[in-house]
Design an enzyme around this catalytic site. Structure first.
Site, mmCIF file in Angstrom:
data_model
loop_
_atom_site.group_PDB
_atom_site.id
_atom_site.type_symbol
_atom_site.label_atom_id
_atom_site.label_comp_id
_atom_site.label_asym_id
_atom_site.label_seq_id
_atom_site.Cartn_x
_atom_site.Cartn_y
_atom_site.Cartn_z
ATOM 1 N N CYS A 49 0.810 -1.217 0.000
ATOM 2 C CA CYS A 49 0.000 0.000 0.000
ATOM 3 C C CYS A 49 0.845 1.270 0.000
ATOM 4 O O CYS A 49 0.381 2.333 -0.393
ATOM 5 C CB CYS A 49 -0.935 0.006 1.197
ATOM 6 N N GLY A 50 2.085 1.175 0.439
ATOM 7 C CA GLY A 50 2.955 2.344 0.448
ATOM 8 C C GLY A 50 3.553 2.675 -0.900
ATOM 9 O O GLY A 50 4.202 3.714 -1.070
#
Length: 368
Positions: free
Chosen positions: A162-163
């Site tokens: 997700c980063g």
């Protein structure tokens, strides 16, 4: 705990755009794309209830997640019926490659059109994805679909989760800054839906059916050009936290892993890391006008509001993207950023996301 996030900047962080120099990195355009299957949350809940009928007790304990996720609909590269069948690595990989390249081609073309560029103008491509494996990499496959130059530089990145939206854009900015005059295309695609494994009764896997969707995004980054200035970027990886989020490699695919403690972690840890990053970037927290965060889930957004003392309206675009698209892993924050830039706001914005590691990525956009 001492926080020392790595930071890279243009050396003029926090300045308004009338102070720009030819060395400034700018975001010239951004675009998004979604696959064809629109799936509403109520349909997913009914389908999951039927799919887990033989294990109803385990499902019922978590069924409230569908109503509480803050999601109305999502997009998928496969129809719901696909999940009724068993799928191994080969099947998942073929679906991933076919759909990922299609979505990246659409997003890339829209981003280049928005920057008034053609494929031959692109000098480098950074590609982020963590929901499938492709060798040759997705960018190499895309080169056979679109007329990029054969000497274009390529950097495929796997594992940021997700980063990856923030961290990948930061990598593209750093590469553009290192080669003034070059034009870099940043690409991200995540097909979270095809990682679902029907035989997995873990809480994380069931919750994932209420949360994740598919999507792609693209952005053009260049030095010394008009656009939104990427003033500073950095990251922090917490020690002894690798069990918070990631994949377990199973016989039939990726097994999702994320902790129920993520919202609590955000409340207790993320602001301190962000404050240190902002301090090293010479950007006072009080100077921030906008917050553009990856909407990992409704509880995560509430935790971010608490940690950064943001009013609920301050993250309304993140909540809108979550409601309309679900969590598309790394691509999601770029959907939020696209919508924020469409409103032509002024001021300084902090872009942030969390991912496996457990890590945080930050980016300051000047006069967004």
């Amino acid at each position: 705990m001492a926080f020392k996030p790595s930071v890279q900047s243009n050396g003029r962080t926090g300045k308004k755009k009338d102070c720009r120099t030819i060395s400034d990195v700018t975001l010239k355009s951004i675009a998004t794309a979604v696959p064809p299957h629109e799936i509403h949350q109520i349909e997913v809940e009914k389908f999951a209830r039927r799919l887990f009928a033989s294990r109803s007790k385990a499902f019922e304990r978590l069924a409230g997640a569908y109503a509480n996720a803050g999601i109305d609909k999502r997009y998928s590269c496969v129809p719901l019926e696909w999940y009724e069948q068993s799928h191994g690595w080969k099947d998942r990989a073929e679906i991933f490659v076919d759909n990922a390249v299609d979505l990246l081609a659409r997003a890339a073309q829209k981003a280049m059109d928005g920057a008034s560029l053609v494929a031959a103008d692109i000098d480098g491509i950074v590609t982020v994805s963590s929901t499938g494996v492709a060798v040759p990499s997705l960018d190499a496959l895309l080169m056979d679909r679109m007329p990029f130059r054969r000497d274009v530089q390529r950097l495929p990145i796997f594992g940021l989760g997700c980063g990856g939206g923030v961290l990948g854009l930061s990598r593209a900015a750093a590469l553009a800054q290192a080669q003034p005059g070059s034009r870099w295309l940043f690409l991200v695609v995540e097909l979270c839906g095809i990682t679902f494994r029907g035989a997995d009764l873990s809480k994380s896997n069931i919750i994932a059916t209420a949360l994740f969707g598919d999507g792609a995004a693209a952005a053009v980054v260049q030095v010394g050009s008009s656009g939104k200035r990427l003033a500073s970027w950095g990251e922090y990886c917490w020690p002894n936290s690798s069990d918070i989020m990631g994949w377990n490699i199973e016989e039939d695919g990726f097994g999702v892993r994320f902790s129920r403690d993520i919202p609590r972690f955000v409340r207790s840890q993320m602001r301190q890391a962000a404050d240190r990053f902002l301090e090293q970037s010479s950007v006072p927290f009080e100077s921030l006008d906008h917050f553009i965060f990856h909407p990992g889930g409704a509880k995560v957004l509430s935790a971010l509001e608490d940690a950064f003392e943001i009013s609920p309206s301050g993250l309304k675009l993140a909540r809108h993207v979550l409601r309309e698209y679900g969590n598309m892993s790394a691509a999601t924050v770029l959907f939020v950023l696209e919508r924020a830039l469409a409103q032509h706001p002024s001021g300084v914005g902090l872009v942030g996301a969390l991912g496996p590691g457990f890590s945080a990525g930050f980016l300051v956009m000047d006069d967004i």
